[in-house]
Design a protein around this motif. Structure first.
Motif, PDB file in Angstrom:
ATOM      1  N   MET A  50      -9.953   1.547  -0.311  1.00 52.97           N
ATOM      2  CA  MET A  50      -8.599   1.644  -0.628  1.00 52.97           C
ATOM      3  C   MET A  50      -7.697   2.628   0.250  1.00 52.97           C
ATOM      4  O   MET A  50      -6.566   2.072   0.403  1.00 52.97           O
ATOM      5  CB  MET A  50      -8.600   2.617  -2.034  1.00 52.97           C
ATOM      6  N   SER A  51      -8.106   3.521   0.886  1.00 52.53           N
ATOM      7  CA  SER A  51      -7.316   4.502   1.655  1.00 52.53           C
ATOM      8  C   SER A  51      -7.082   3.735   2.979  1.00 52.53           C
ATOM      9  O   SER A  51      -5.889   3.639   3.362  1.00 52.53           O
ATOM     10  CB  SER A  51      -8.068   5.748   2.136  1.00 52.53           C
ATOM     11  N   ALA A  52      -8.080   2.979   3.427  1.00 51.67           N
ATOM     12  CA  ALA A  52      -7.766   2.051   4.520  1.00 51.67           C
ATOM     13  C   ALA A  52      -6.888   0.913   4.259  1.00 51.67           C
ATOM     14  O   ALA A  52      -5.907   0.693   5.340  1.00 51.67           O
ATOM     15  CB  ALA A  52      -9.081   1.255   5.087  1.00 51.67           C
ATOM     16  N   TYR A  53      -6.862   0.325   3.064  1.00 48.95           N
ATOM     17  CA  TYR A  53      -6.059  -0.547   2.673  1.00 48.95           C
ATOM     18  C   TYR A  53      -4.410  -0.008   2.654  1.00 48.95           C
ATOM     19  O   TYR A  53      -3.453  -0.689   3.381  1.00 48.95           O
ATOM     20  CB  TYR A  53      -6.235  -1.054   1.390  1.00 48.95           C
ATOM     21  N   TRP A  54      -4.044   1.350   2.079  1.00 47.03           N
ATOM     22  CA  TRP A  54      -3.039   1.920   2.071  1.00 47.03           C
ATOM     23  C   TRP A  54      -2.237   2.272   3.601  1.00 47.03           C
ATOM     24  O   TRP A  54      -1.276   2.459   3.748  1.00 47.03           O
ATOM     25  CB  TRP A  54      -2.674   2.840   1.154  1.00 47.03           C
ATOM     26  N   LEU A  55      -3.269   2.567   4.467  1.00 47.37           N
ATOM     27  CA  LEU A  55      -3.117   2.991   5.692  1.00 47.37           C
ATOM     28  C   LEU A  55      -2.486   2.014   6.478  1.00 47.37           C
ATOM     29  O   LEU A  55      -1.591   2.029   7.378  1.00 47.37           O
ATOM     30  CB  LEU A  55      -4.168   3.733   6.257  1.00 47.37           C
ATOM     31  N   SER A  56      -3.024   0.430   6.357  1.00 47.72           N
ATOM     32  CA  SER A  56      -2.661  -0.425   7.191  1.00 47.72           C
ATOM     33  C   SER A  56      -2.033  -1.674   6.470  1.00 47.72           C
ATOM     34  O   SER A  56      -0.756  -1.685   6.515  1.00 47.72           O
ATOM     35  CB  SER A  56      -4.118  -1.071   7.575  1.00 47.72           C
ATOM     36  N   VAL A  57      -2.694  -2.438   5.776  1.00 44.09           N
ATOM     37  CA  VAL A  57      -1.994  -3.422   5.321  1.00 44.09           C
ATOM     38  C   VAL A  57      -0.992  -3.190   4.374  1.00 44.09           C
ATOM     39  O   VAL A  57       0.312  -3.913   4.200  1.00 44.09           O
ATOM     40  CB  VAL A  57      -3.096  -4.579   4.640  1.00 44.09           C
ATOM     41  N   ASN A  58      -1.196  -2.147   3.242  1.00 47.46           N
ATOM     42  CA  ASN A  58      -0.072  -1.808   2.435  1.00 47.46           C
ATOM     43  C   ASN A  58       0.904  -0.583   3.050  1.00 47.46           C
ATOM     44  O   ASN A  58       1.425  -0.291   1.959  1.00 47.46           O
ATOM     45  CB  ASN A  58      -0.637  -1.734   1.017  1.00 47.46           C
ATOM     46  N   SER A  59       0.653  -0.428   4.097  1.00 47.39           N
ATOM     47  CA  SER A  59       1.704   0.695   4.719  1.00 47.39           C
ATOM     48  C   SER A  59       3.143   0.199   4.767  1.00 47.39           C
ATOM     49  O   SER A  59       3.381  -0.860   4.583  1.00 47.39           O
ATOM     50  CB  SER A  59       1.219   1.260   6.165  1.00 47.39           C
ATOM     51  N   PHE A  60       3.682   1.234   4.981  1.00 46.45           N
ATOM     52  CA  PHE A  60       5.328   0.706   5.547  1.00 46.45           C
ATOM     53  C   PHE A  60       5.364   0.115   6.820  1.00 46.45           C
ATOM     54  O   PHE A  60       6.312  -0.066   7.188  1.00 46.45           O
ATOM     55  CB  PHE A  60       6.064   1.828   5.460  1.00 46.45           C
ATOM     56  N   GLY A  61       4.282   0.033   7.654  1.00 49.78           N
ATOM     57  CA  GLY A  61       4.376  -0.721   8.967  1.00 49.78           C
ATOM     58  C   GLY A  61       5.047  -2.352   8.728  1.00 49.78           C
ATOM     59  O   GLY A  61       5.660  -2.391   9.705  1.00 49.78           O
ATOM     60  N   PRO A  62       4.221  -3.079   8.091  1.00 48.88           N
ATOM     61  CA  PRO A  62       4.983  -4.493   7.701  1.00 48.88           C
ATOM     62  C   PRO A  62       6.144  -4.509   7.629  1.00 48.88           C
ATOM     63  O   PRO A  62       7.101  -5.169   8.179  1.00 48.88           O
ATOM     64  CB  PRO A  62       3.609  -4.911   6.885  1.00 48.88           C
ATOM     65  N   PRO A  63       6.726  -3.846   6.630  1.00 47.59           N
ATOM     66  CA  PRO A  63       8.157  -3.886   6.343  1.00 47.59           C
ATOM     67  C   PRO A  63       8.961  -3.385   7.348  1.00 47.59           C
ATOM     68  O   PRO A  63      10.062  -3.855   7.703  1.00 47.59           O
ATOM     69  CB  PRO A  63       8.427  -2.643   5.099  1.00 47.59           C
ATOM     70  N   LEU A  64       8.365  -2.330   8.187  1.00 46.66           N
ATOM     71  CA  LEU A  64       9.308  -1.963   9.462  1.00 46.66           C
ATOM     72  C   LEU A  64       9.337  -3.015  10.363  1.00 46.66           C
ATOM     73  O   LEU A  64      10.428  -3.277  11.048  1.00 46.66           O
ATOM     74  CB  LEU A  64       8.780  -0.787   9.974  1.00 46.66           C
TER      75      LEU A  64
END
Length: 149
Positions: A50-64
């Motif tokens: 879950m931590s890896a998911y929030w750090l990558s796929v569901n982080s603010f990286g894709p919206p940025l």
């Protein structure tokens, strides 16, 4: 300058997302993600997957990445991005600094891009005040600037 700001935002979002997936190994948890392991997890008991998911796929990286691409899209059409985009990014980065301390320089990249967007939006607004557009009959005025060279 707006083009550089958009590129910096895309770079930041891409580097964050891809870096988390590769360099930090978040992609190694993809099996757990696709097997629906996360569906029954409680956020207060955050597992490594879950931590890896929030750090990558569901982080603010894709919206940025999307924000940066939108800034570039507007720039190509001669439209100055609205000032609130830059101010929101400034607030987000400053809040991050206050809560978690400065990153390893990558946050500075985003802050520079945000400041460029604010400055360029203010310049466009000042230009519009000096020389109002000829086509205001429809009642909606877009902040257009000369095409980038």
């Amino acid at each position: 300058m707006i083009k550089w700001a958009g590129r910096l935002v895309v770079l930041y979002g891409s580097a964050h997302t891809l870096g988390a997936l590769t360099a930090l190994g978040a992609a190694s948890h993809a099996g757990a993600w696709f097997s629906r392991e996360l569906w029954s997890e409680d956020l207060s008991d955050m597992s490594p997957a879950m931590s890896a998911y929030w750090l990558s796929v569901n982080s603010f990286g894709p919206p940025l990445i999307l924000i940066g691409l939108t800034v570039l899209w507007l720039n190509r059409r001669g439209i100055t991005p609205p000032q609130f985009i830059g101010w929101a990014m400034v607030a987000w980065v400053v809040t991050g600094f206050a809560l978690a301390g400065p990153g390893v320089g990558q946050d500075l990249i985003l802050l520079v891009a945000a400041v460029i967007l604010v400055v360029e939006a203010r310049r466009a607004k000042a230009r519009d005040r000096l020389a109002p557009p000829a086509d205001t009959a429809a009642g909606s005025v877009q902040h257009r600037r000369p095409a980038a060279r």
